[in-house]
Design an enzyme around this catalytic site. Structure first.
Site, short mmCIF file in Angstrom:
data_model
loop_
_atom_site.label_atom_id
_atom_site.label_comp_id
_atom_site.label_asym_id
_atom_site.label_seq_id
_atom_site.Cartn_x
_atom_site.Cartn_y
_atom_site.Cartn_z
CE LYS A 42 -2.68 -2.39 3.33
NZ LYS A 42 -2.97 -2.25 4.93
N GLY A 43 2.02 0.82 0.34
CA GLY A 43 3.09 2.29 0.50
C GLY A 43 3.02 3.29 -0.41
CG ASP B 9 6.40 2.58 -0.13
OD1 ASP B 9 6.79 1.47 -0.97
OD2 ASP B 9 6.21 2.58 0.71
CG ASP C 110 14.39 -1.47 4.48
OD1 ASP C 110 15.68 -1.83 4.60
OD2 ASP C 110 13.76 -1.27 5.13
CE LYS D 292 15.05 3.37 5.87
NZ LYS D 292 14.46 2.42 6.86
CB VAL E 263 11.09 7.31 6.64
CG1 VAL E 263 12.59 7.88 6.87
CG2 VAL E 263 11.50 6.27 5.74
CG ASP F 219 3.00 1.06 7.23
OD1 ASP F 219 3.77 0.50 6.48
OD2 ASP F 219 2.51 -0.11 8.17
NE ARG G 42 -0.43 2.22 5.09
CZ ARG G 42 0.56 1.17 4.62
NH1 ARG G 42 1.43 1.71 4.00
NH2 ARG G 42 0.66 -0.03 5.16
C1 PRP Z 1 7.44 -1.94 2.30
C2 PRP Z 1 7.58 -1.01 1.00
C3 PRP Z 1 8.32 -2.10 0.01
C4 PRP Z 1 9.20 -3.06 1.00
C5 PRP Z 1 10.53 -2.56 0.48
O1 PRP Z 1 6.24 -2.51 1.94
O2 PRP Z 1 6.38 -0.42 0.35
O3 PRP Z 1 7.29 -2.80 -0.74
O4 PRP Z 1 8.52 -2.72 2.21
O5 PRP Z 1 11.13 -3.46 1.46
P1 PRP Z 1 12.28 -4.44 1.18
O6 PRP Z 1 13.13 -3.52 0.10
O7 PRP Z 1 12.94 -4.93 2.28
O8 PRP Z 1 11.52 -5.48 0.35
P2 PRP Z 1 5.49 -3.21 3.21
O9 PRP Z 1 5.77 -4.77 3.00
O10 PRP Z 1 5.87 -2.62 4.69
O11 PRP Z 1 4.14 -3.08 2.98
P3 PRP Z 1 2.96 -1.75 2.79
O12 PRP Z 1 3.59 -1.10 1.24
O13 PRP Z 1 1.75 -2.01 2.42
O14 PRP Z 1 3.49 -0.62 3.89
#
Ligand code: PRP
Length: 195
Positions: free
Chosen positions: A56-57, A113, A116, A144, A166, A172, A178
């Site tokens: 959803k991010g 978004d 990581d 990052k 962040v 979130d 969000r």
């Molecule tokens: C977050 C973000 C990416 C992912 C990045 O999603 O939106 O999709 O993590 O992390 P990574 O590079 O370590 O894989 P999350 O699973 O938190 O879901 P969300 O977007 O619904 O908040």
């Protein structure tokens, strides 16, 4: 409301109080998103284009990005899960929602978004590539690099940021924050770490 549904977060008057500092403000976000939209306008003029937002991010970034794009394009959504309710990536990626459309022979941009560890995009890019798009590129608002665990090629990055927790502009913590209009660093006390 029954006590079992009560979460202390809803006692807060403003989510801003949980932010230690603003990392990327609203003006900088607006400016950078406009630049990213212009890149897409130039590179995909007269081409078929499908933007895939990873829920959803990326919803806020996606909503602003497509309004910065002036050429015709379609959008679709995928949902993955990697974090659960914690703050660090497990490396396990699950597909919660797949695309509604076929991408075979199409020009696709994955819109994220944040990158990581890189596990989410590494997995997504691999499974989407197997569907034989004409092209597949990746645009992320935030990167990052210090946290990377798998090597992935990212075509466009909005902002490269330090390894801080962040939230805001779609990102979130425990599904909250969000709606903050900027990218902010969460106070460590919020997730139970010392200040
Ligand atoms: C977050 C973000 C990416 C992912 C990045 O999603 O939106 O999709 O993590 O992390 P990574 O590079 O370590 O894989 P999350 O699973 O938190 O879901 P969300 O977007 O619904 O908040």
């Amino acid at each position: 409301m029954s006590a079992s549904f009560h979460r202390p977060i809803f006692d807060k008057v403003s989510l801003h109080q949980d932010i230690a500092k603003v990392l990327v403000d609203e003006v900088s976000l607006r400016q950078r998103v406009r630049e990213l939209g212009e890149i897409i306008n130039r590179e995909y003029a007269h081409k078929d284009l499908l933007l895939v937002s990873v829920l959803k991010g990326s919803i806020i970034f996606m909503a602003d990005l497509i309004r910065a794009i002036t050429i015709p394009h379609e959008i679709d959504f995928m949902a993955t899960s990697s974090y659960g309710a914690g703050v660090s990536s497990s490396g396990v990626v699950r597909i919660l929602k797949d695309l509604n459309t076929s991408i075979e022979g199409r020009n696709v941009i994955i819109v994220e978004d944040i990158i990581d560890s890189g596990h989410t995009l590494n997995y997504l890019a691999r499974i989407l590539q197997e569907r034989r798009p004409a092209s597949l590129r990746i645009m992320t608002l935030l990167d990052k690099p210090e946290r990377r665990e798998v090597d992935i090629h990212v075509d466009w990055v909005g902002f490269s940021i330090p390894n801080e927790f962040v939230v805001g502009y779609g990102l979130d913590y425990n599904e909250i924050y969000r709606n903050l209009p900027y990218i902010g660093v969460l106070k460590p006390s919020v997730y139970g770490a010392p200040e």
